[in-house]
Design an enzyme around this catalytic site. Sequence first.
Site, PDB file in Angstrom:
ATOM      1  N   GLY A 146       0.751  -1.310  -0.401  1.00 37.79           N
ATOM      2  CA  GLY A 146      -0.448   0.255   0.180  1.00 37.79           C
ATOM      3  C   GLY A 146       0.985   1.157  -0.196  1.00 37.79           C
ATOM      4  N   ARG A 195       4.315   5.921   1.739  1.00 45.47           N
ATOM      5  CA  ARG A 195       4.653   7.610   1.279  1.00 45.47           C
ATOM      6  C   ARG A 195       4.470   7.996   0.611  1.00 45.47           C
ATOM      7  NH1 ARG A 195      10.765   5.646  -0.982  1.00 45.47           N
ATOM      8  NH2 ARG A 195       9.259   4.693  -1.780  1.00 45.47           N
ATOM      9  N   ASP A 244       9.032   5.794   7.808  1.00 43.80           N
ATOM     10  CA  ASP A 244       8.171   7.347   8.489  1.00 43.80           C
ATOM     11  C   ASP A 244       7.702   8.121   7.110  1.00 43.80           C
ATOM     12  OD1 ASP A 244      10.439   7.960   5.953  1.00 43.80           O
ATOM     13  OD2 ASP A 244      11.614   8.728   7.555  1.00 43.80           O
ATOM     14  N   GLY A 245       7.124   7.374   5.970  1.00 42.42           N
ATOM     15  CA  GLY A 245       6.329   7.952   5.445  1.00 42.42           C
ATOM     16  C   GLY A 245       7.178   9.615   4.151  1.00 42.42           C
ATOM     17  N   ASP A 251       4.441  -4.790  -7.315  1.00 40.63           N
ATOM     18  CA  ASP A 251       3.290  -3.771  -6.712  1.00 40.63           C
ATOM     19  C   ASP A 251       4.066  -2.035  -7.278  1.00 40.63           C
ATOM     20  OD1 ASP A 251       6.004  -4.518  -5.384  1.00 40.63           O
ATOM     21  OD2 ASP A 251       5.635  -2.392  -4.622  1.00 40.63           O
ATOM     22  N   ASP A 288       7.440   4.651 -10.254  1.00 38.16           N
ATOM     23  CA  ASP A 288       7.948   3.673  -8.952  1.00 38.16           C
ATOM     24  C   ASP A 288       9.497   4.381  -8.937  1.00 38.16           C
ATOM     25  OD1 ASP A 288       5.471   4.204  -7.441  1.00 38.16           O
ATOM     26  OD2 ASP A 288       5.839   2.501  -6.926  1.00 38.16           O
TER      27      ASP A 288
HETATM   28  P1  AMP Z   1       9.282   1.126  -3.246  1.00 39.96           P
HETATM   29  O1  AMP Z   1      10.339   1.196  -2.966  1.00 39.96           O
HETATM   30  O2  AMP Z   1       9.145   3.076  -3.813  1.00 39.96           O
HETATM   31  O3  AMP Z   1       8.001   0.191  -3.997  1.00 39.96           O
HETATM   32  O4  AMP Z   1       8.244   0.417  -2.113  1.00 39.96           O
HETATM   33  C1  AMP Z   1       7.450  -0.121  -2.135  1.00 39.96           C
HETATM   34  C2  AMP Z   1       6.599  -0.710  -0.364  1.00 39.96           C
HETATM   35  O5  AMP Z   1       6.978   0.309   0.565  1.00 39.96           O
HETATM   36  C3  AMP Z   1       5.400   0.795  -0.626  1.00 39.96           C
HETATM   37  O6  AMP Z   1       4.421  -0.339  -0.043  1.00 39.96           O
HETATM   38  C4  AMP Z   1       5.739   1.747  -0.021  1.00 39.96           C
HETATM   39  O7  AMP Z   1       4.595   2.502   0.563  1.00 39.96           O
HETATM   40  C5  AMP Z   1       6.405   1.700   1.387  1.00 39.96           C
HETATM   41  N1  AMP Z   1       7.448   2.577   1.737  1.00 39.96           N
HETATM   42  C6  AMP Z   1       8.804   2.884   0.685  1.00 39.96           C
HETATM   43  N2  AMP Z   1       9.525   4.200   1.365  1.00 39.96           N
HETATM   44  C7  AMP Z   1       8.699   4.276   3.219  1.00 39.96           C
HETATM   45  C8  AMP Z   1       8.974   5.035   3.604  1.00 39.96           C
HETATM   46  N3  AMP Z   1       9.415   5.921   3.641  1.00 39.96           N
HETATM   47  N4  AMP Z   1       7.823   4.793   4.842  1.00 39.96           N
HETATM   48  C9  AMP Z   1       6.773   4.123   4.739  1.00 39.96           C
HETATM   49  N5  AMP Z   1       6.391   3.438   3.472  1.00 39.96           N
HETATM   50  C10 AMP Z   1       7.155   3.442   2.953  1.00 39.96           C
HETATM   51 MG    MG Z   2       6.446   0.999  -5.130  1.00 40.66          MG
END
Ligand code: AMP
Ligand code: MG
Length: 493
Positions: A91, A94, A126-127, A253, A263
């Site tokens: 989900g 961030r 931390d989002g 995802d 992404d």
């Molecule tokens: P990504 O690497 O951007 O494709 O992210 C993979 C998953 O990790 C997704 O569900 C993102 O929302 C979550 N995510 C990545 N970085 C953060 C962050 N700093 N805080 C919270 N969730 C994160």
């Molecule tokens: Mg992603």
Amino acid sequence: MVDARMAMPFDNSFARLPDRFFAAARPLRSPSPQLIELNERLASDLGIDAAWLRSAEGLDVLSGHTIAEGSEPIAQAYAGHQFGNFVPQLGDGRAILLGEVMDGQGRRRDIQLKGAGRTAFSRGGDGRAALGPVLREYLVSETMAALGVPTTRALAAVTTGEPVARETLLPGAMLTRVASSHIRVGTFQYFASRGDVEAIRVLADHVIARHHPSAAVSQNRYRSLLDAVISAQADLVARWLLVGFIHGVMNTDNVSVAGETIDYGPCAFMDVYDPSTVFSSIDRAGRYAYGNQPRIAQWNLTRFAETLLPLLDGGQEAAIEQAQDALAAFGDIFERAYFGGLRRKVGLAIEEDGDVELINSLLTRMTANQVDFTLFFRALGRAVEGDDEPARALFIDPTAFDAWADDWRLRLDRERQDAGDRRAHMDTVNPALIPRNHQVEAMIAAAVSDADFAPFRRMLDVLSRPYDEQLTAEDLAQPPLPHERVAATFCGT
Ligand code: AMP
Ligand code: MG
């Protein structure tokens, strides 16, 4: 004066889907936001007043301080296979979807704030987003658009004034990005893994209406949806390969069902042509290496097909057969797009038997001779006009080029075309400039260490015209010297 209520004319279709598709979210307020960059052309394509976005009111929206009239901020639910392992709940952890607007061409576009703080899906995170990855995504996604590759877009970047804790403290930033949608293969997997067939049907109908409307009038609409997504992904990955792009994290995802590149994490463009090239520091096994991307796309699409099985006509066995038929088409669609593109890159307009062998022979020689992918194809345009030296000089053993060029010229001679026209055509498909990874890293270092955004703005400007020879940007066309080579790119989450 723009009426703030009309500044962003939201019409939020995803937020009207059932509650279990998302969670309400509230963007984090930035303490002292500053605008780094605003994409005025994109704003105007979206029907958003750029002057308003630049105003204090606009900056408040781009930095999470205020919620624009009509915005319904949500975090979307999705699951996904990460490096092959299924995670039933990921989900938007961030990123927050502010809403959707209709652009000037009547297309629905998501407006999302990345790095906007914690949501219901943040798990331990931390989002937030660090400045480096925000700048990389901004620059690379805008370059991909300029290269003609389907992609999410960057509307604005701001610094938040608040540090984020990674390995060290880094400046925080937010990216406003725009996409046809942020619906992923993993969105379908989220419901499939819960056995929620009703939700899959609702989601599939939403995606058909939004991205693949021709499927709506088909006899077997969900099969048509599957075909359309397979075709869009096959075409997308072919385009990546043709410009030397490596996504880096092709988890399910991160696969958009609209067929856009999405992404951007530890992505990079390849310098020397080598299918085994990997930049991402987290991709230790090379799963997402340059040359593996087609295979991985097909693997990801197989996961997508599995989620649609309950919707396909005629019971389980017939459904599996349909899914297999649809997936079997991937190879042909990909190869047609890929070799069609390579044929144009070497200056051929017509398809002939033997072209694939001719092209593969070139690629094999390029790997063995550590030839720069971008420089070579651009230089080949000059070889068409009789100057072989720039192309052959890129080979460790230039006679490896000469031997290939003999066959290539025999083949070119079978197509009547003026050399100048042929070269001009090649220059429209062979970029002169790409975001070289060592330059991207240097650009990020200048911004992070010295708050110097001049390199970012310059690269953004130059790379908005990647097919133009730019005399003042010769330095940006250069591959890394041995000591400048970047071995690994970090996604910085
Ligand atoms: P990504 O690497 O951007 O494709 O992210 C993979 C998953 O990790 C997704 O569900 C993102 O929302 C979550 N995510 C990545 N970085 C953060 C962050 N700093 N805080 C919270 N969730 C994160
Ligand atoms: Mg992603």
